[in-house]
Each structure stands twice: as structure tokens, then as C-alpha cells.
Design a protein around this motif. Structure first.
Motif, PDB file in Angstrom:
ATOM      1  N   ARG A   1       0.823  -1.203   0.000  1.00  0.00           N
ATOM      2  CA  ARG A   1       0.000   0.000   0.000  1.00  0.00           C
ATOM      3  C   ARG A   1       0.863   1.262   0.000  1.00  0.00           C
ATOM      4  N   HIS A   2       1.904   1.241   0.834  1.00  0.00           N
ATOM      5  CA  HIS A   2       2.824   2.378   0.855  1.00  0.00           C
ATOM      6  C   HIS A   2       3.494   2.554  -0.505  1.00  0.00           C
ATOM      7  N   ALA A   3       3.957   1.438  -1.057  1.00  0.00           N
ATOM      8  CA  ALA A   3       4.626   1.496  -2.358  1.00  0.00           C
ATOM      9  C   ALA A   3       3.673   2.013  -3.430  1.00  0.00           C
ATOM     10  N   ARG A   4       2.416   1.530  -3.380  1.00  0.00           N
ATOM     11  CA  ARG A   4       1.438   1.966  -4.380  1.00  0.00           C
ATOM     12  C   ARG A   4       1.134   3.456  -4.252  1.00  0.00           C
ATOM     13  N   ASN A   5       0.931   3.941  -3.029  1.00  0.00           N
ATOM     14  CA  ASN A   5       0.608   5.352  -2.824  1.00  0.00           C
ATOM     15  C   ASN A   5       1.745   6.257  -3.265  1.00  0.00           C
ATOM     16  N   ASP A   6       2.974   5.854  -2.950  1.00  0.00           N
ATOM     17  CA  ASP A   6       4.133   6.634  -3.399  1.00  0.00           C
ATOM     18  C   ASP A   6       4.213   6.626  -4.917  1.00  0.00           C
ATOM     19  N   PHE A   7       3.906   5.461  -5.496  1.00  0.00           N
ATOM     20  CA  PHE A   7       3.942   5.350  -6.949  1.00  0.00           C
ATOM     21  C   PHE A   7       2.885   6.239  -7.598  1.00  0.00           C
ATOM     22  N   LEU A   8       1.677   6.250  -7.036  1.00  0.00           N
ATOM     23  CA  LEU A   8       0.605   7.071  -7.600  1.00  0.00           C
ATOM     24  C   LEU A   8       0.973   8.546  -7.558  1.00  0.00           C
ATOM     25  N   GLU A   9       1.597   8.965  -6.457  1.00  0.00           N
ATOM     26  CA  GLU A   9       2.009  10.362  -6.347  1.00  0.00           C
ATOM     27  C   GLU A   9       3.118  10.663  -7.343  1.00  0.00           C
ATOM     28  N   TRP A  10       3.988   9.669  -7.572  1.00  0.00           N
ATOM     29  CA  TRP A  10       5.055   9.847  -8.552  1.00  0.00           C
ATOM     30  C   TRP A  10       4.483   9.959  -9.964  1.00  0.00           C
ATOM     31  N   LEU A  11       3.450   9.183 -10.260  1.00  0.00           N
ATOM     32  CA  LEU A  11       2.845   9.257 -11.588  1.00  0.00           C
ATOM     33  C   LEU A  11       2.402  10.676 -11.893  1.00  0.00           C
ATOM     34  N   THR A  12       1.593  11.244 -11.010  1.00  0.00           N
ATOM     35  CA  THR A  12       1.132  12.630 -11.158  1.00  0.00           C
ATOM     36  C   THR A  12       0.462  13.069  -9.863  1.00  0.00           C
ATOM     37  N   PRO A  13       0.743  14.266  -9.407  1.00  0.00           N
ATOM     38  CA  PRO A  13       0.051  14.768  -8.214  1.00  0.00           C
ATOM     39  C   PRO A  13      -1.364  15.236  -8.515  1.00  0.00           C
ATOM     40  N   VAL A  14      -1.715  15.336  -9.798  1.00  0.00           N
ATOM     41  CA  VAL A  14      -3.028  15.844 -10.198  1.00  0.00           C
ATOM     42  C   VAL A  14      -4.116  14.841  -9.843  1.00  0.00           C
ATOM     43  N   ASN A  15      -5.202  15.355  -9.272  1.00  0.00           N
ATOM     44  CA  ASN A  15      -6.336  14.522  -8.893  1.00  0.00           C
ATOM     45  C   ASN A  15      -7.617  15.235  -9.323  1.00  0.00           C
ATOM     46  N   TYR A  16      -8.421  14.550 -10.142  1.00  0.00           N
ATOM     47  CA  TYR A  16      -9.647  15.156 -10.670  1.00  0.00           C
ATOM     48  C   TYR A  16     -10.874  14.879  -9.804  1.00  0.00           C
ATOM     49  N   ASP A  17     -10.703  14.162  -8.704  1.00  0.00           N
ATOM     50  CA  ASP A  17     -11.853  13.801  -7.881  1.00  0.00           C
ATOM     51  C   ASP A  17     -12.554  15.021  -7.291  1.00  0.00           C
ATOM     52  N   ALA A  18     -11.767  15.968  -6.753  1.00  0.00           N
ATOM     53  CA  ALA A  18     -12.368  17.161  -6.147  1.00  0.00           C
ATOM     54  C   ALA A  18     -13.121  17.976  -7.189  1.00  0.00           C
ATOM     55  N   GLN A  19     -12.521  18.109  -8.358  1.00  0.00           N
ATOM     56  CA  GLN A  19     -13.168  18.846  -9.448  1.00  0.00           C
ATOM     57  C   GLN A  19     -14.476  18.157  -9.850  1.00  0.00           C
ATOM     58  N   HIS A  20     -14.441  16.831  -9.894  1.00  0.00           N
ATOM     59  CA  HIS A  20     -15.648  16.079 -10.254  1.00  0.00           C
ATOM     60  C   HIS A  20     -16.768  16.311  -9.240  1.00  0.00           C
ATOM     61  N   HIS A  21     -16.445  16.228  -7.965  1.00  0.00           N
ATOM     62  CA  HIS A  21     -17.475  16.405  -6.935  1.00  0.00           C
ATOM     63  C   HIS A  21     -18.036  17.830  -6.941  1.00  0.00           C
TER      64      HIS A  21
END
Length: 605
Positions: free
Chosen positions: A337-357
Motif C-alpha cells: 500500500r505504501h509502495a502503491r501510494n508513493d507510486f501514484l504520487e510519482w505518476l502525477t500529483p493531479v487529482n480530478y476527484d475534487a473537481q468532479h465532486h
């Protein structure tokens, strides 16, 4: 004695076996079995025990040997094997985890291939520490998340005595390996050292530079810390970083010992078969397994069997052993989980969830219902057409409609039977000219990958490969030349999914690299079964690219406008029910007038 003359003696009662010997590889099992003075016949296992045992003796010690299932290396498998062993042989007093590992030469320890490293409490550390190596392999720091308890005192005392004996008389490792080869002649080629085996150590800062070392004969034993994790290390820089962060006490890295944790009191003995670098190979594996097993035999030879029999058995904590697998599983999940979360942040810090809501909050409950029920949209969901393009003028409600489509897809069940496929895989992007710096084609592809992989454990191989290739390149430094690699990773990711994949794009007209993005995303559609929903202002260029797919014109319907206004009117305090200064009939009339006037003005936009 030739191989054909070897025989077994009858098995002893289970309660007479007092030492548990665990190994991970068939090579290690062979060395362990061949090092026995005698092998015992094998009784049938109790119900539920899936281990395959080898029983035998060294001197007066009766030993149970178990190997991890083929291809199942790691801490979890080690925990399961140890648990089942203790349940079937309840008189075991301590364990030995014996096999091969990767050596870490230091200025104080001239470790060579074939040498032996023994887990020993060092400074503030116990004999073995468990590390979150997933993080380390991603290029960042790593976390110490567990440890194997100190070895039993009887073993520590024996190590002290054996070290003194080695200083005075030398070790018997070579003698025992030679005896094993003489007794089991078939083992000579793989388990004996020969001139074709080269011991070469490369510099960690220059993998082409060979470190000059004085020639040395014989096997040397080193006492120190062993680092254990669920990842194979093939990186000299990472190897040295691990050692440096643990005060240069680490002499070996391996994959199983930490799975035993505190509930299988044991000593870890590793024959060094490589240097945990990119030159890792199996040439030395047999000899290293033999030297580790030979050291174990020599150690047992100076421990009186009567002393072992007087020890308290591990049976008294057997009730806790069943918890090992669950604890280790949670640790593995924690690491991943830690590795995945770090990886996701490395991919891109952009998150469209807030904009969607935010967009979704502007939608009234029934707004867009006509669209979701429209034959073209239903055909897009269930038919073979892979694209649906929706064009509309500014203010027509395309973005709010997009949020409705996303919400619908998030809950849509493509099959009546949930077990037949489950929910869809979904990734979405809201283009916005204000965010153009983070909405290049390469950024959008990184975001699509992030959304499609964020709930997956472990990460798919194609995505791990992408990270390994680009781990040193921050998101802002990626360029158009990297799009092809990200596109390939996205293709593999979509193709590996068992569910339908939908990509939703709002406001294509605001994409800064419209032509390039469309070309790249349609390449993904051509190579996968993914479907694409997109909105845009009227555009001949975009329309041409979507030619052959489904289309639907978006306009502000009076019903949607009225629903939206009715939902927002309570925000005006002057017209709220709590305002007694205006008669109720007048407020109702005013609300109706507002709805009518605005709807008329927007009609057909």
C-alpha cells in the motif's frame, strides 16, 4: 559411501524431534539433507499439514527439515511452513533458517562468495530486521517494520564458543562439505567449488569497475545483521544504502527470515551466493548452500543434545503461531500500500476527484436523466461502438452532464449477475485552460494510469516496469518523447483488466495539444477494448476524428434548466421559507418568474 548405498533408519516418535530446520530453495534442501548423519523414514503428515518433511539426525540431535513450496519464496511462505511444522512437531525447541543470501562487503568484513553470515544481535539491532524494501526499490527511503527476535541463548552461547574454536583451530566447514561430496558423489559438480566459479565484486558507483581484492582461500564466517524483505535486491547502490542506514551492520540481505518474526525462535545462517547487485546469478548457489549447511552442522556438534532437551518447547506459544500468517499478510499489504501510494504520487500529483465532486454538486437530482436514457448513450454502454462524442455550445451544461455520466458509470453494473464481471474500470479528465501546465498529453496519460491502477495490489508488471524506467524523472520533466512508453503501459493495463474500461473526457476543446492527444488516445482505443466518452464545443476537427462513432448534441433543455434553478433558489435568503418579511404567495410567484425568465433566455443554448 556411494549414492546407491545410502539408506534411511526408522522414524522416531514425533516428540523426539527437537530442532526445526527451514529452507527456501530446493538447492538448500539438498544441502541440508546431504549434511545429515542419517536420514529417517518419513511418517504421514497430520491432517492439514501441507509441508513435505525430511527427518534425520546430526550427532544426537533429531532434526525436522521443511522447505518452502517451489516458487513460493518470501516472508509469508516462511511463516506458513514454520507454523505447520510447530503444529506437527510440538517438541521443537528452536529453529534454524538456513540457505543462501546476498552479501554486503564492508571495510570490517571482507565477505566473499561462499562465505557464511550468521544473524547476531549487533548494537541496538536484533539478529534480523525486516525492511519495507518496496519503498527502497522505488528509489526513496525505506522503513524498518519488524524484526526477528534474538536467537535463543543456547545458540548465542554456542556461537561464542564456536567463534573461539575457529580462531584457534579453524572451521570444519570445508571438512563437512568434502565429506558430503564424497558421500553423495552426484553433488560434486553443483555443490563443490571449482575453478570456473569467478568471485568478482563491482563498485556500487560504477558497475563496470572491478574492485581489486587480495586472493583468499577458504570459507570465512561473519557475524552480524541480516536484512530481510519480500523483494529481491539486484542493485549495488541500494544494497549499500540499506547498510549505511543501519549503521553499516548489515552483512546480508534475504527474503524469508523476517516471516518467522518473534514466534519461531531461530538462528539465521546464510551462505553468500552473490553480492545483491545487477550481476546476480546462480553459479555459486550450490556451494553457498553447502557452506551454510556445513556451518549449521558444526554448530550443532558443540551443543549437547541433553541441553536442548531441557529447553522449554515452542509448544507453549503455539497458540500464537497461527497469527503469524495474518500478521505477515497485513505487513505485506502495508508494504504494498505504501509502495502503491508513493507510486501514484510519482505518476502525477493531479487529482480530478475534487473537481468532479464540485461539478456534481451543481447538478440537480434529475438533471441529465434524458441523456442517460437516450438510445445513443445506451448503445455506447452496451453495444460495440467505442466512442460517443457530445458537442454543445458554451453554457449548454456539458460539464455537469459529464459529471452525471461519471457518476452513472461508477455505479453501473454491466451484467445482471455481479459475479459475471462487476463494475467497470473508469478514468476521467476535466480539461481546463487554467490547468494547462499540468494537462499535456503525457500528463493526461499518467493520470489515466493512476486512476485505473489505484485500487490494484500488487501493481501490474507493466506499470512497475514503467516506474523502474522513469523513477528518476519527475512528472514535470517528462516530454512528448515519453508518451509512447506511457501509452504502452496504459494499453497493457487496460488489456489486463477483466472489466470494461471507460475513459471520460470533458472539454476536449480546451486541450492544449488537441491533435496530439486525440492521436494518442485513439491509438489506445485501437489497441484495446476501452471506450471513450468526450464532450466539446462544436469542432469540425474533433468531429472528424470521432467519425464512425456515436454522437449526440448537447443543448440546455428547459426541464434541466428549471430543475437546476429550483435546486439553487433556496440559497437566496430573501426567498427562503424563514423570511417572514415577504408573503408566502409573493415568494412563490417570484420563484416561478425567475425560473420562467431564465429558462426562456437559455432555451436551446
Amino acid at each position: 559411501m556411494s549414492d546407491s548405498e545410502a539408506s534411511t533408519t526408522p522414524a522416531l516418535p514425533r516428540n523426539e524431534y527437537t530442532i526445526g530446520w527451514v529452507c527456501a530453495l530446493s538447492t538448500e534442501l539438498t544441502a541440508a539433507t546431504a549434511m545429515l548423519d542419517s536420514e529417517h523414514e518419513l511418517p504421514s503428515n497430520p491432517p492439514g499439514d501441507k509441508n513435505v518433511y525430511t527427518l534425520g539426525s546430526i550427532g544426537k540431535h533429531n532434526i525436522v527439515i521443511a522447505c518452502l513450496p517451489k516458487g513460493k519464496q518470501g516472508t509469508t511462505s516462511a511463516a506458513v511452513v514454520a507454523t505447520q511444522m510447530l503444529e506437527s512437531f510440538s517438541s521443537i525447541k528452536f529453529g534454524l533458517m538456513i540457505g543462501v543470501g546476498g552479501g554486503i562487503p564492508t571495510k570490517d568484513h571482507d565477505i566473499r562468495l561462499g562465505d557464511v553470515v550468521v544473524s547476531t544481535p549487533t548494537s541496538m539491532f536484533p539478529g534480523v530486521v525486516q525492511l519495507d524494501l518496496g519503498k527502497a526499490i522505488e528509489g526513496g527511503g525505506f522503513e524498518r517494520i519488524g524484526s526477528l527476535n534474538n536467537p535463543p541463548n543456547i545458540l548465542l552461547a554456542a556461537l561464542q564458543r564456536l567463534e573461539t574454536r575457529h580462531e584457534m583451530k579453524g572451521s570444519k566447514i570445508k571438512k563437512y562439505v568434502d565429506q558430503m561430496i564424497k558421500k553423495w558423489t552426484n553433488l560434486k559438480q553443483k555443490y563443490n567449488r571449482n575453478d570456473s566459479m569467478k568471485d568478482v565484486l563491482f563498485a556500487s558507483d560504477d558497475i563496470t569497475k572491478v574492485i581489486d581484492r587480495e586472493p583468499r582461500d577458504g570459507v570465512k564466517v561473519h557475524y552480524g545483521l541480516i536484512a530481510s524483505g519480500n523483494k529481491v535486491i539486484k542493485d549495488a547502490t541500494l544494497r549499500d544504502t540499506i547498510n549505511g542506514n543501519l549503521n553499516h551492520h548489515v552483512l546480508c540481505v534475504e527474503m524469508e527470515a523476517a516471516g518467522l518474526m518473534d514466534n519461531f525462535p531461530c538462528l539465521v545462517i546464510r551462505g553468500i551466493c552473490d553480492y545483491a547487485d545487477s550481476y546476480k546469478n546462480d553459479d555459486w548457489q550450490g556451494f553457498a548452500a553447502a557452506t551454510a549447511a556445513a556451518f549449521a552442522k558444526e554448530l550443532l556438534s558443540i551443543i549437547p543434545a541433553s541441553d536442548v532437551e531441557q529447553m522449554e518447547s515452542i509448544k507453549i506459544i503455539a497458540g500464537k503461531i497461527v497469527e503469524i500468517s495474518e500478521v505477515v499478510r497485513k505487513i505485506d499489504q502495508h508494504q504494498e500500500r505504501h509502495a502503491r501510494n508513493d507510486f501514484l504520487e510519482w505518476l502525477t500529483p493531479v487529482n480530478y476527484d475534487a473537481q468532479h465532486h464540485e461539478h456534481l454538486s451543481k447538478r440537480s437530482p434529475d438533471s441529465g436523466k434524458w441523456f442517460l436514457e437516450h438510445p445513443n448513450f445506451q448503445q455506447f454502454l452496451k453495444g460495440k461502438k467505442k466512442t460517443l462524442l457530445c458537442q454543445g455550445n458554451p453554457g449548454a451544461g456539458k460539464t455537469v452532464l459529464t459529471s452525471a455520466v461519471i457518476e452513472h458509470l461508477q455505479h453501473w453494473q454491466p451484467f445482471h449477475d455481479a459475479s459475471a464481471g462487476g463494475k467497470v474500470s473508469l478514468a476521467f479528465v476535466y480539461f481546463d485552460f487554467i490547468r494547462k501546465e499540468s494537462q499535456r498529453t503525457i500528463d493526461i496519460f499518467a493520470s489515466l494510469i493512476k486512476q485505473l491502477v489505484r485500487d490494484e495490489l500488487p501493481l501490474p508488471t507493466a506499470i512497475e516496469d514503467l516506474q523502474n524506467k522513469y523513477r528518476t524523472i519527475p512528472a514535470s520533466s517528462r516530454s512528448d518523447k515519453d508518451i509512447e512508453e506511457f501509452s504502452k503501459a496504459l494499453n497493457h493495463l487496460i488489456s489486463s483488466k477483466s472489466t470494461k474500461t471507460f475513459i471520460v473526457i470533458d472539454a476536449l476543446d480546451e486541450c492544449q495539444d488537441g491533435d496530439g492527444f486525440l492521436k494518442s488516445i485513439f491509438t489506445v482505443l485501437d489497441n484495446t477494448e476501452a471506450k471513450l466518452f468526450a464532450t466539446t464545443r462544436p469542432s469540425t476537427r474533433v468531429e472528424k476524428r470521432f467519425e464512425g462513432g456515436l454522437s449526440l448534441e448537447i443543448s440546455a433543455l428547459t426541464e434541466d434548466v428549471e430543475n437546476y434553478i429550483q435546486a439553487r433558489l433556496p440559497e437566496f435568503t430573501v426567498l427562503s421559507d424563514e423570511n417572514d418579511d415577504i408573503p408566502k404567495e409573493l415568494k412563490i410567484h417570484a420563484k416561478n418568474e425567475i425560473v420562467t425568465k431564465i429558462s426562456s433566455a437559455i432555451d436551446g443554448m
